[in-house]
Write a protein that holds these residues in place. Structure first.
Motif, mmCIF file in Angstrom:
data_model
loop_
_atom_site.group_PDB
_atom_site.id
_atom_site.type_symbol
_atom_site.label_atom_id
_atom_site.label_comp_id
_atom_site.label_asym_id
_atom_site.label_seq_id
_atom_site.Cartn_x
_atom_site.Cartn_y
_atom_site.Cartn_z
ATOM 1 N N UNK A 197 -12.017 27.051 10.738
ATOM 2 C CA UNK A 197 -12.041 25.596 11.475
ATOM 3 C C UNK A 197 -13.231 25.530 12.682
ATOM 4 N N UNK A 198 -14.140 24.834 12.540
ATOM 5 C CA UNK A 198 -15.297 25.008 13.881
ATOM 6 C C UNK A 198 -14.461 24.343 14.813
ATOM 7 N N UNK A 199 -14.495 24.883 16.062
ATOM 8 C CA UNK A 199 -13.891 24.347 17.370
ATOM 9 C C UNK A 199 -14.386 22.778 17.598
ATOM 10 N N UNK A 200 -15.675 22.614 17.465
ATOM 11 C CA UNK A 200 -16.157 21.297 18.004
ATOM 12 C C UNK A 200 -16.118 20.297 16.865
ATOM 13 N N UNK A 201 -15.282 20.729 15.745
ATOM 14 C CA UNK A 201 -14.995 19.618 14.796
ATOM 15 C C UNK A 201 -13.483 19.462 14.625
ATOM 16 N N UNK A 202 -12.645 20.155 15.804
ATOM 17 C CA UNK A 202 -11.320 19.958 15.823
ATOM 18 C C UNK A 202 -10.859 18.754 16.765
ATOM 19 N N UNK A 203 -10.696 17.686 16.044
ATOM 20 C CA UNK A 203 -10.468 16.222 17.008
ATOM 21 C C UNK A 203 -9.358 16.223 17.847
ATOM 22 N N UNK A 204 -8.479 17.097 17.246
ATOM 23 C CA UNK A 204 -6.854 16.936 18.131
ATOM 24 C C UNK A 204 -6.186 17.999 17.550
ATOM 25 N N UNK A 205 -5.244 18.541 18.476
ATOM 26 C CA UNK A 205 -4.590 19.803 18.149
ATOM 27 C C UNK A 205 -3.352 19.717 18.815
ATOM 28 N N UNK A 206 -2.215 19.896 18.072
ATOM 29 C CA UNK A 206 -0.769 19.941 18.666
ATOM 30 C C UNK A 206 -0.087 21.070 18.338
ATOM 31 N N UNK A 207 0.654 21.673 19.437
ATOM 32 C CA UNK A 207 1.226 23.009 19.161
ATOM 33 C C UNK A 207 2.536 22.563 18.842
ATOM 34 N N UNK A 208 2.926 23.104 17.511
ATOM 35 C CA UNK A 208 4.225 23.186 16.675
ATOM 36 C C UNK A 208 5.440 23.960 17.370
ATOM 37 N N UNK A 209 6.655 23.581 17.299
ATOM 38 C CA UNK A 209 7.573 24.230 17.739
ATOM 39 C C UNK A 209 8.182 25.432 16.341
ATOM 40 N N UNK A 210 7.124 25.763 16.230
ATOM 41 C CA UNK A 210 7.648 27.046 15.055
ATOM 42 C C UNK A 210 6.550 28.113 15.169
ATOM 43 N N UNK A 211 6.850 29.366 14.812
ATOM 44 C CA UNK A 211 6.025 30.492 14.687
ATOM 45 C C UNK A 211 4.988 30.216 13.635
ATOM 46 N N UNK A 212 3.820 30.873 14.210
ATOM 47 C CA UNK A 212 2.628 30.987 13.206
ATOM 48 C C UNK A 212 3.253 32.000 12.148
ATOM 49 N N UNK A 213 2.948 31.841 10.673
ATOM 50 C CA UNK A 213 3.423 32.788 9.656
ATOM 51 C C UNK A 213 2.555 32.956 8.718
ATOM 52 N N UNK A 214 1.299 33.390 8.856
ATOM 53 C CA UNK A 214 0.404 33.757 7.855
ATOM 54 C C UNK A 214 0.931 34.560 7.111
ATOM 55 N N UNK A 215 0.557 34.623 5.746
ATOM 56 C CA UNK A 215 0.968 35.825 4.958
ATOM 57 C C UNK A 215 0.241 37.392 5.369
ATOM 58 N N UNK A 216 0.921 38.308 5.491
ATOM 59 C CA UNK A 216 0.484 39.650 5.875
ATOM 60 C C UNK A 216 -0.832 40.031 5.496
ATOM 61 N N UNK A 217 -0.957 39.940 4.185
ATOM 62 C CA UNK A 217 -2.485 40.184 3.642
ATOM 63 C C UNK A 217 -3.724 39.493 4.287
ATOM 64 N N UNK A 218 -3.349 38.304 4.737
ATOM 65 C CA UNK A 218 -4.227 37.283 5.219
ATOM 66 C C UNK A 218 -4.382 37.812 6.715
ATOM 67 N N UNK A 219 -3.355 38.076 7.189
ATOM 68 C CA UNK A 219 -3.501 38.626 8.841
ATOM 69 C C UNK A 219 -4.216 40.127 8.903
ATOM 70 N N UNK A 220 -4.103 40.693 7.869
ATOM 71 C CA UNK A 220 -4.604 42.168 8.161
ATOM 72 C C UNK A 220 -6.183 42.053 7.444
#
Length: 316
Positions: A197-220
């Motif tokens: 996601x290109x930064x200058x195309x993110x119009x709004x962002x909100x921090x959610x009250x839950x941990x980020x949980x990308x699948x481990x293969x995606x993280x690695x």
């Protein structure tokens, strides 16, 4: 890079340190600086090759380090606090403000802090921004915070190829710099895959009250830049761009085909909506000419003629 940074700091500190301790022995200097005798010798040999622009004998740092005694005879100003000239301070402030305005390149809070310090040191601090302006976090600030704290994000993202904004919940992985743009690499829960996601195309962002949980293969996994390749299932238009429209290559899914004799460039442009592309091409005026497909050529021509007819009707 970390070792180079540590050595630079040590070299910069050595001049005032040695100047305040004339005649100090190499053994004592090495012990107090926390380096070996061989490293101290290497540092000294490099130090005497540094100095002010011009780099003549009277402008270089002059340290004698023979007979086990160290003395500084010429410091080249390194033992004095750095003083920026008005022109240097202005150039630095302009560069820092440019970085603040480029989403994702740097942490804007750090850049603003540096700006304030330079302005204060220069004695020309600009009026402080309103408290509300300082308190408001940009989308880029929120995204960085999500990456740093490993929190999920809800973002409103503009897709240029589809001319639409969608809301997504994503699990941040990292921030990456590709070309001249910063991207959030994240697991998109809607698409069930890694997306950039290109930064200058993110119009709004909100921090959610839950941990980020990308699948481990995606993280690695390493960042997959093939996501920037054109989707072969989408239609492709052939266009010609004037030299003044070359910036479009940085913002749209385009691939250069060849350089024309008049300086124009022929390119292929991937698009999802013919209506969107027609609006884009008409907005570019005479800087872009559409060559193919014929349906797009006809659509651009008919839309332009229709707009011209309406203009003729309302013109006094």
């Amino acid at each position: 890079m970390t070792q180079l940074s540590k050595r630079l700091v040590r070299l910069l500190n050595m001049v005032p340190y040695l100047k305040a301790r004339p005649g100090i022995t190499k053994e004592q200097a090495a012990a107090e600086l926390g380096v070996s005798l061989s490293q101290l010798q290497t540092d000294l040999e490099q130090l005497v090759m540094c100095g002010l622009p011009g780099y003549g004998p009277g402008e270089l740092i002059d340290v004698t380090f023979y007979d086990d005694r160290l003395d500084v005879f010429e410091s080249a100003g390194v033992d004095r606090p750095l003083r920026l000239t008005s022109r240097e301070a202005t150039a630095m402030l302009m560069a820092l403000r440019t970085l603040v305005d480029m989403p994702g390149i740097v942490d804007p809070r750090a850049a603003r802090s540096a700006i304030a310090k330079v302005e204060e040191a220069a004695g020309a601090a600009a009026p402080a921004p309103p408290a509300s302006a300082v308190a408001d976090e940009s989308a880029a600030d929120v995204v960085r915070d999500g990456v740093r704290r490993h929190r999920a994000l809800a973002i409103d993202y503009y897709a240029a190829s589809r001319d639409s904004v969608s809301r997504r919940v994503v699990d941040p992985i990292r921030v990456v710099l590709i070309g001249t743009h910063s991207y959030l690499e994240a697991w998109c829960r809607e698409a069930e895959g890694v997306r950039l996601f290109r930064f200058d195309r993110i119009d709004e962002a909100r921090l959610l009250d839950e941990p980020a949980a990308p699948p481990e293969p995606a993280r690695q996994a390493d960042t997959d830049t093939s996501l920037f390749d054109a989707d072969p299932s989408l239609p492709v238009a052939t266009v010609r761009l004037a030299p003044t429209a070359a910036w479009m290559f940085e913002y749209y899914p385009m691939q250069a085909v060849g350089q024309l004799s008049d300086g124009w460039m022929e390119a292929q442009l991937t698009y999802a909506s013919e209506e969107w592309l027609t609006r884009l091409l008409l907005g570019m005026g005479d800087e872009v000419q559409v060559v193919a497909p014929e349906s797009l050529v006809a659509g651009v021509r008919d839309t332009a003629l229709g707009a011209l007819a309406m203009y003729e009707q309302v013109r006094p």
